[in-house]
Design a protein around this motif. Structure first.
Motif, PDB file in Angstrom:
ATOM      1  N   ASP A 143       0.853  -1.187   0.000  1.00 16.88           N
ATOM      2  CA  ASP A 143       0.000   0.000   0.000  1.00 16.88           C
ATOM      3  C   ASP A 143       0.893   1.244   0.000  1.00 16.88           C
ATOM      4  OD1 ASP A 143      -1.337   2.213   1.964  1.00 16.88           O
ATOM      5  OD2 ASP A 143      -2.850   1.222   0.719  1.00 16.88           O
ATOM      6  N   THR A 145       0.346   4.520   0.487  1.00 14.21           N
ATOM      7  CA  THR A 145       0.223   5.478   1.587  1.00 14.21           C
ATOM      8  C   THR A 145       0.974   4.969   2.810  1.00 14.21           C
ATOM      9  OG1 THR A 145      -1.930   6.245   0.796  1.00 14.21           O
ATOM     10  CG2 THR A 145      -1.391   6.666   3.104  1.00 14.21           C
ATOM     11  N   MET A 185      -0.769  13.661  -0.259  1.00 12.20           N
ATOM     12  CA  MET A 185      -1.988  12.977   0.162  1.00 12.20           C
ATOM     13  C   MET A 185      -3.237  13.727  -0.316  1.00 12.20           C
ATOM     14  SD  MET A 185      -0.655  10.374   1.323  1.00 12.20           S
ATOM     15  CE  MET A 185      -2.283   9.654   1.475  1.00 12.20           C
ATOM     16  N   ALA A 186      -3.176  15.056  -0.326  1.00 14.64           N
ATOM     17  CA  ALA A 186      -4.299  15.845  -0.833  1.00 14.64           C
ATOM     18  C   ALA A 186      -4.511  15.586  -2.330  1.00 14.64           C
ATOM     19  CB  ALA A 186      -4.056  17.333  -0.587  1.00 14.64           C
ATOM     20  N   HIS A 188      -3.595  12.917  -3.887  1.00 14.56           N
ATOM     21  CA  HIS A 188      -4.052  11.527  -3.979  1.00 14.56           C
ATOM     22  C   HIS A 188      -5.571  11.468  -3.861  1.00 14.56           C
ATOM     23  CE1 HIS A 188      -4.503   7.265  -3.313  1.00 14.56           C
ATOM     24  NE2 HIS A 188      -4.892   7.442  -2.071  1.00 14.56           N
ATOM     25  N   LYS A 189      -6.109  12.190  -2.903  1.00 16.83           N
ATOM     26  CA  LYS A 189      -7.563  12.186  -2.697  1.00 16.83           C
ATOM     27  C   LYS A 189      -8.299  12.925  -3.812  1.00 16.83           C
ATOM     28  CE  LYS A 189      -7.198  11.916   2.343  1.00 16.83           C
ATOM     29  NZ  LYS A 189      -7.448  12.607   3.644  1.00 16.83           N
ATOM     30  N   LYS A 190      -7.701  13.990  -4.321  1.00 15.29           N
ATOM     31  CA  LYS A 190      -8.382  14.828  -5.316  1.00 15.29           C
ATOM     32  C   LYS A 190      -8.254  14.281  -6.732  1.00 15.29           C
ATOM     33  CE  LYS A 190      -8.866  19.675  -6.682  1.00 15.29           C
ATOM     34  NZ  LYS A 190      -8.397  21.068  -6.435  1.00 15.29           N
ATOM     35  N   GLY A 192      -6.200  11.255  -7.531  1.00 18.39           N
ATOM     36  CA  GLY A 192      -5.743   9.876  -7.629  1.00 18.39           C
ATOM     37  C   GLY A 192      -4.250   9.741  -7.824  1.00 18.39           C
ATOM     38  N   HIS A 194      -0.560   8.797  -7.265  1.00 15.52           N
ATOM     39  CA  HIS A 194       0.036   7.707  -6.500  1.00 15.52           C
ATOM     40  C   HIS A 194       0.924   8.307  -5.404  1.00 15.52           C
ATOM     41  CE1 HIS A 194      -0.987   5.798 -10.335  1.00 15.52           C
ATOM     42  NE2 HIS A 194      -1.037   4.657  -9.676  1.00 15.52           N
ATOM     43  N   PRO A 195       0.670   8.007  -4.137  1.00  8.42           N
ATOM     44  CA  PRO A 195       1.433   8.630  -3.048  1.00  8.42           C
ATOM     45  C   PRO A 195       2.937   8.455  -3.147  1.00  8.42           C
ATOM     46  CG  PRO A 195      -0.518   7.554  -2.167  1.00  8.42           C
ATOM     47  CD  PRO A 195      -0.427   7.165  -3.609  1.00  8.42           C
TER      48      PRO A 195
END
Length: 247
Positions: A143, A145, A185-186, A188-190, A192, A194-195
């Motif tokens: 994973d 993240t 991370m922001a 990633h959420k907005k 997609g 990859h972290p």
């Protein structure tokens, strides 16, 4: 074992996991772009080329022999699976690891920092099979993240040296993973993203980690624009002056 090194966070952290699992690092191997004064960014499908001028110092930081080879091939074969192909850049990897194997005949494995790229993983595995080596990829399908936070917790001090994604730009170059984590991370959420940048969104250089005997210090660098896209510009750092410091 030997390490196939880009100098980035993933190859560094996989090396740390190799040591954690009882392996000994005996050499660093790096494929670099032509040193003709041209740009470091080759758009290689297989290798990270930005920051190549600094990777030789990683061998000194680790106090292990360093081997390198110029990338002469290109991505001739672009299918997911790979078969031996003339003038393909994968054959540069084969030649590089063959040289290391001749110098260190007792080596039995190669450390690889791949996470999700089957394209890269299949090619390294193909080369390893031809040479009778094991591929050690402890980050495979982790994973991202969790992995990003784990790297920071384990004192992998890496900085961004290339960005190529919506939401990232030249202002992010040179920043550490810790400084970038909220933004990554922001995004990633907005969007997609990859972290760990496994989609090519960003690349890194490890300046320090627990396995280094010295740390890399950047004295001077320049921002190079590779592609001036309005939405996702591709920019990277060209290192002009670096030095090592004792720890």
């Amino acid at each position: 074992m030997r390490r196939r090194g880009s100098g980035g966070k993933d190859s560094t952290y996989n090396m740390m996991k190799c040591v954690e699992n009882g392996h000994e690092i005996v050499a660093l191997a790096h494929a670099h772009p032509p040193r003709t004064g041209a740009a470091e960014e080759l758009d290689s499908f297989l290798f990270q080329t930005v920051g190549s001028s600094v990777v030789r110092l990683v061998g000194e930081c680790m106090q292990v022999p360093y081997y390198e080879r110029e990338i002469r091939g290109t991505a001739v074969s672009q299918t997911l699976d790979y078969a031996e192909t003339l003038d393909d850049e994968t054959e540069d990897l084969f030649a590089l690891l063959s040289e290391v194997q001749r110098a260190h005949p007792d080596v039995g494995a190669v450390s690889v920092g791949a996470i999700f790229s089957s394209y890269q993983g299949n090619r390294v595995q193909h080369v390893c099979k031809r040479l009778g080596l094991e591929m050690l990829a402890y980050l495979w399908h982790r994973d991202q993240t969790e992995l990003l936070h784990e790297m920071m917790d384990q004192d992998v001090h890496a900085v961004l040296i290339k960005v190529a994604a919506l939401g990232l730009g030249s202002d992010d170059l040179g920043k550490t993973l810790g400084e970038m984590e909220p933004k990554l991370m922001a995004l990633h959420k907005k969007f997609g993203l990859h972290p760990c940048g496994e989609g090519g969104e960003y690349e890194t250089l490890t300046l320090d980690c627990p396995l280094y005997k010295k740390r890399i210090v950047v004295d001077e660098s320049l921002v190079v624009t590779h592609s001036n896209d309005d939405y996702a510009p591709v920019v990277y750092l060209n290192f002009k002056n670096v030095h090592l410091e004792p720890k």
